[in-house]
Design a protein around this motif. Structure first.
Motif, PDB file in Angstrom:
ATOM      1  N   LYS A 200       0.957  -1.243   0.153  1.00 48.87           N
ATOM      2  CA  LYS A 200       0.045  -0.041  -0.038  1.00 48.87           C
ATOM      3  C   LYS A 200       1.013   1.433  -0.004  1.00 48.87           C
ATOM      4  CE  LYS A 200      -3.813  -2.329   2.294  1.00 48.87           C
ATOM      5  NZ  LYS A 200      -4.911  -2.257   3.374  1.00 48.87           N
ATOM      6  N   LYS A 201       1.783   1.137   0.819  1.00 45.62           N
ATOM      7  CA  LYS A 201       2.835   2.352   0.665  1.00 45.62           C
ATOM      8  C   LYS A 201       3.478   2.505  -0.574  1.00 45.62           C
ATOM      9  CE  LYS A 201       6.928   4.237   3.140  1.00 45.62           C
ATOM     10  NZ  LYS A 201       7.458   5.047   1.701  1.00 45.62           N
ATOM     11  N   PHE A 202       3.838   1.489  -1.274  1.00 47.95           N
ATOM     12  CA  PHE A 202       4.405   1.368  -2.742  1.00 47.95           C
ATOM     13  C   PHE A 202       3.440   2.263  -3.635  1.00 47.95           C
ATOM     14  CE2 PHE A 202       4.687  -0.420  -6.959  1.00 47.95           C
ATOM     15  CZ  PHE A 202       5.852   0.265  -7.104  1.00 47.95           C
ATOM     16  N   LEU A 203       2.480   1.778  -3.426  1.00 40.72           N
ATOM     17  CA  LEU A 203       1.177   2.342  -4.397  1.00 40.72           C
ATOM     18  C   LEU A 203       0.918   3.810  -4.021  1.00 40.72           C
ATOM     19  CD1 LEU A 203      -1.275  -0.623  -4.364  1.00 40.72           C
ATOM     20  CD2 LEU A 203       0.152   0.240  -6.098  1.00 40.72           C
ATOM     21  N   ALA A 204       1.000   4.236  -2.828  1.00 40.67           N
ATOM     22  CA  ALA A 204       0.978   5.738  -2.509  1.00 40.67           C
ATOM     23  C   ALA A 204       1.991   6.429  -2.756  1.00 40.67           C
ATOM     24  CB  ALA A 204       0.644   5.612  -1.038  1.00 40.67           C
ATOM     25  N   ASP A 205       3.208   6.024  -2.701  1.00 42.72           N
ATOM     26  CA  ASP A 205       4.322   6.691  -3.037  1.00 42.72           C
ATOM     27  C   ASP A 205       4.535   6.551  -4.624  1.00 42.72           C
ATOM     28  OD1 ASP A 205       5.178   6.823  -0.561  1.00 42.72           O
ATOM     29  OD2 ASP A 205       6.498   5.180  -0.751  1.00 42.72           O
ATOM     30  N   LEU A 206       3.933   5.606  -5.443  1.00 41.65           N
ATOM     31  CA  LEU A 206       3.947   5.852  -6.795  1.00 41.65           C
ATOM     32  C   LEU A 206       2.926   6.732  -7.391  1.00 41.65           C
ATOM     33  CD1 LEU A 206       4.734   4.563  -9.661  1.00 41.65           C
ATOM     34  CD2 LEU A 206       3.099   2.595  -9.475  1.00 41.65           C
ATOM     35  N   SER A 207       1.986   6.831  -6.667  1.00 43.58           N
ATOM     36  CA  SER A 207       0.767   7.657  -6.944  1.00 43.58           C
ATOM     37  C   SER A 207       1.301   9.245  -6.928  1.00 43.58           C
ATOM     38  CB  SER A 207      -0.311   7.722  -6.092  1.00 43.58           C
ATOM     39  OG  SER A 207      -1.168   6.592  -6.326  1.00 43.58           O
ATOM     40  N   GLU A 208       1.996   9.327  -5.904  1.00 41.33           N
ATOM     41  CA  GLU A 208       2.924  10.877  -5.495  1.00 41.33           C
ATOM     42  C   GLU A 208       3.852  11.104  -6.778  1.00 41.33           C
ATOM     43  OE1 GLU A 208       5.636  13.071  -2.130  1.00 41.33           O
ATOM     44  OE2 GLU A 208       4.308  11.516  -1.633  1.00 41.33           O
ATOM     45  N   SER A 209       4.566   9.990  -7.086  1.00 40.45           N
ATOM     46  CA  SER A 209       5.436  10.227  -8.130  1.00 40.45           C
ATOM     47  C   SER A 209       4.795  10.557  -9.342  1.00 40.45           C
ATOM     48  CB  SER A 209       6.587   8.789  -8.214  1.00 40.45           C
ATOM     49  OG  SER A 209       7.432   9.288  -9.187  1.00 40.45           O
ATOM     50  N   ILE A 210       3.889   9.889  -9.835  1.00 37.56           N
ATOM     51  CA  ILE A 210       2.957  10.035 -11.006  1.00 37.56           C
ATOM     52  C   ILE A 210       2.268  11.481 -11.129  1.00 37.56           C
ATOM     53  CG2 ILE A 210       0.930   9.463 -12.197  1.00 37.56           C
ATOM     54  CD1 ILE A 210       1.427   6.373 -11.574  1.00 37.56           C
ATOM     55  N   HIS A 211       1.827  11.882 -10.072  1.00 43.79           N
ATOM     56  CA  HIS A 211       1.364  13.295  -9.998  1.00 43.79           C
ATOM     57  C   HIS A 211       2.526  14.387 -10.112  1.00 43.79           C
ATOM     58  CE1 HIS A 211      -2.142  11.356  -7.387  1.00 43.79           C
ATOM     59  NE2 HIS A 211      -2.495  11.309  -8.460  1.00 43.79           N
TER      60      HIS A 211
END
Length: 294
Positions: A200-211
């Motif tokens: 879940k942390k990886f997905l949240a961090d990936l979302s932040e990087s994408i944004h």
């Protein structure tokens, strides 16, 4: 190592970081450069190779093409479920033939062999989809650029900008865009059960990087320069790709039910999949303890 279409796998563990030269990967590469717990593994043979790695337990997480991942779940090629959406825009598949090929249009390929990277790959699935759109059906092949020049295959399909650097050897005769969001994220059951919070942390961090990558100002400057610097694409190609690609505006953990339904419906019509007697159960495709089915 160079990936044909930038198929990515990740171990999400305390390991070194490996980068993959593929423009779609940019937000993930930027995240991995800052987080040493992520290892990116190049899978040169595409989704088929990813399936093998997932089945063997060699990787925990993968970002790959929607159509091939969904087909793999149905065919039980490997044990995984969808945990997120990586790219929301279609993938524009270029149909390529040899430089001296007699084929001039997609219609000319009826009844001919289509080169694919591997059984179960996106190139195989999209060959079937192309046959559906044309009203005919077939596929086979390997060593794609050589194959269309030595007569083993009439054509093959790769993403447009990935193929474009090889136009000294090839010729485009058409394009077949996917009618669905093109890239999904999948995870193995062992990752979900043993390291759900880390996932879940990886997905949240990936979302932040994408944004950050997808920010309007970044697209005009830092994101454009990142792609040019890492992949060597000319600015006009980078801009053309940025003009057509879209990433999730919300978190990557949101999975659109309509995307899965559209993909299943199309692959069924193309003869890639056969619906079970009771119809498709969308929950079977998504790990709802991690992802949100919208």
């Amino acid at each position: 190592m160079v990936s044909a279409l930038g198929f990515l796998a990740s171990r999400v563990s305390l390991t070194p970081v490996f980068t993959v030269p593929e423009h779609f990967s940019s937000p993930l590469l930027q995240l991995a450069a800052k987080d040493s717990s992520i290892e990116l593994v190049s899978c040169p043979s595409g989704t088929g190779q990813i399936m093998s790695a997932l089945k063997a337990g060699e990787i925990d997480l993968s970002i790959a093409l929607t159509e091939a991942l969904i087909a793999g779940i149905v065919k039980k090629t490997a044990d995984y479920k969808i945990v997120g959406t990586y790219v929301t825009s279609p993938l524009n598949w270029a149909v390529s033939v040899g430089k001296e090929s007699k084929y001039q249009t997609i219609a000319d390929l009826k009844g001919e062999k289509i080169g694919i990277s591997r059984i179960g790959s996106g190139s195989q699935v999209m060959a079937s989809y192309m046959a559906l759109t044309q009203g005919w059906v077939d596929a086979a092949g390997k060593n794609l650029r050589d194959g269309v020049n030595d007569g083993r295959a009439a054509a093959f399909m790769w993403e447009h900008f990935t193929t474009k650097p090889f136009l000294s050897e090839l010729r485009f005769i058409g394009h077949v865009p996917t009618p669905w969001a093109s890239w999904m994220i999948v995870a193995s059951p062992s990752l979900v059960s043993s390291r759900a919070e880390q996932l879940k942390k990886f997905l949240a961090d990936l979302s932040e990087s994408i944004h950050a990558f997808d920010d309007a100002e970044a697209r005009k400057s830092s994101s454009k320069e990142f792609i040019k610097g890492h992949f060597g694409y000319p600015e006009e190609d980078v801009q053309a790709w940025l003009d057509q690609v879209s990433y999730p505006k919300v978190g990557v953990e949101v999975v659109e039910k309509s995307t899965i339904e559209q993909t299943l419906k199309t692959l069924e019509a193309a003869g890639v999949l056969e619906a079970p007697a009771g119809g498709w159960k969308i929950d079977d495709f998504v790990e709802t303890s991690v992802a949100t089915l919208a």
